[in-house]
Design an enzyme around this catalytic site. Sequence first.
Site, PDB file in Angstrom:
ATOM      1  N   HIS A  43       0.879  -1.169   0.000  1.00  0.00           N
ATOM      2  CA  HIS A  43       0.000   0.000   0.000  1.00  0.00           C
ATOM      3  C   HIS A  43       0.921   1.226   0.000  1.00  0.00           C
ATOM      4  O   HIS A  43       2.018   1.179   0.583  1.00  0.00           O
ATOM      5  CB  HIS A  43      -0.840  -0.041   1.276  1.00  0.00           C
ATOM      6  N   ASP A  59       3.493  -4.290   8.141  1.00  0.00           N
ATOM      7  CA  ASP A  59       2.222  -3.594   7.960  1.00  0.00           C
ATOM      8  C   ASP A  59       1.119  -4.632   8.201  1.00  0.00           C
ATOM      9  O   ASP A  59       0.875  -5.507   7.364  1.00  0.00           O
ATOM     10  CB  ASP A  59       2.156  -3.019   6.538  1.00  0.00           C
ATOM     11  N   GLN A  63      -3.967  -5.393   7.062  1.00  0.00           N
ATOM     12  CA  GLN A  63      -4.907  -6.380   6.501  1.00  0.00           C
ATOM     13  C   GLN A  63      -4.743  -7.755   7.124  1.00  0.00           C
ATOM     14  O   GLN A  63      -5.441  -8.686   6.720  1.00  0.00           O
ATOM     15  CB  GLN A  63      -4.723  -6.480   4.972  1.00  0.00           C
ATOM     16  N   LYS A 108     -10.321  -1.002  10.457  1.00  0.00           N
ATOM     17  CA  LYS A 108     -10.428  -2.189   9.597  1.00  0.00           C
ATOM     18  C   LYS A 108     -10.726  -3.436  10.423  1.00  0.00           C
ATOM     19  O   LYS A 108     -10.807  -4.534   9.904  1.00  0.00           O
ATOM     20  CB  LYS A 108      -9.114  -2.396   8.831  1.00  0.00           C
ATOM     21  N   CYS A 118      -4.612   2.203  -3.757  1.00  0.00           N
ATOM     22  CA  CYS A 118      -3.372   2.782  -3.193  1.00  0.00           C
ATOM     23  C   CYS A 118      -2.208   1.799  -3.317  1.00  0.00           C
ATOM     24  O   CYS A 118      -1.386   1.671  -2.395  1.00  0.00           O
ATOM     25  CB  CYS A 118      -3.546   3.178  -1.733  1.00  0.00           C
TER      26      CYS A 118
END
Length: 400
Positions: A117, A193, A196, A219, A358
């Site tokens: 991203h 990261d 997700q 999220k 993104c």
Amino acid sequence: MIKLDFEKLREDFPIVSKVIYMDSAASSLTPRQVIEEISRYYLEYRANVHRGVHRLSQEASEKYELAHFKVADFIGANSEREIIFTKNTTESINFIANSIELDNRNRNEIITTYLEHHSNFIPWLRLRKKGFIIKLLKPKPDGTIEIADFEKLISNKTKLVAVTHVSNVLGNVVPVEEMIKISHNFGALCLIDGAQSVPHIPINVKKMDCDFMALSGHKMLGPTGVGVLYIKEEHLNDVEPFTFGGGTIEDVSIDSYKLTRSPERFEAGTPPIAPAIGLGAAVDYLTKIGMENVLEHENKLSNLAFKGLSEIDNVEVYGPAENKVGIISFNIPNLNPHDVALVLDNIANIMIRSGHHCALPLMKEILKRPNGTARASLYIYNTIEEVKKFIDAIKEISKI
Ligand SMILES: Cc1ncc(COP(=O)(O)O)c(C=O)c1O
């Protein structure tokens, strides 16, 4: 593992009675329990934290601090000191990128990947201004990362490896545990990261052994306005705070200051009190369901969606079929992905995301789809029936 009634938990998400929501990778829905916890703060003990001795401020401070403990438990951190509340994943990553200094020209390389991203890409590219060299790990055409390719890039010159745990476009799980081990063997730090992954799969940062992890509350059933930066205990004194001001100090004189301990050290000014308390409630909600159950439910839906889309003649589906969360990117070759998303909303009441998500380097260089993709992303409140409706609607649109 206790079996859960996923049909019943839909009652906690009033929006799902109105639409079929398949855009959770952009932002998930929020259950009543989280909204009620946030309301309780505003209606019953609304005050600033760490500022007052009065009862309301004490209660707000306790609940805000408790949220750090809850998140620490949820991701398997050693202690609440390792949990810093930020605005979102983007701010958490920028926090570390901002703190990194080129203190040794023999260790001036940062590795990231084409999968990222922009939040985990631009902050590192920007460091070229400080003299860092950015190296990019290229995935296979289906987005999977080969460890052998990573081993070709890493060296004793690598300062930090910044990689996503799960691609927000393809949903594939990246072998971060192996990458972290290899990074440490070369004396490099590793930032994951987790935007997700944390909402969808059981996470244990201690076992994973990452140095930093970034994630977003919105999220994972939480409200907008709060994210998390996990900093491994041994780095807490080395990381320079991103912002300075009220709440971060032990003492200030006219020509010096002494920072207090973490997390206060890193959370300057009035923090996102209500969002953090809401995130604590979201973590309670997910814990009650059990992350193994979340993953199992999502895999069921995602396998069905992946197979269903792959069987439609005029549809391209991207990414691997396995080892992924409920994110599926696809295209109908003659249609712009935005048109697919619009028609899906119009004819089937289904909300999906479209565009480059993104992740332009991935779109341009790996998928070779500069217009992007249509992306369905599934979560605990989606059902088999919804996925079947989605596949039927795509079948219809593919005939346009
Ligand atoms: C993998 C990944 N990283 C970072 C982000 C940025 O998250 P936020 O907008 O909450 O900062 C996203 C958002 O979609 C994401 O999917």
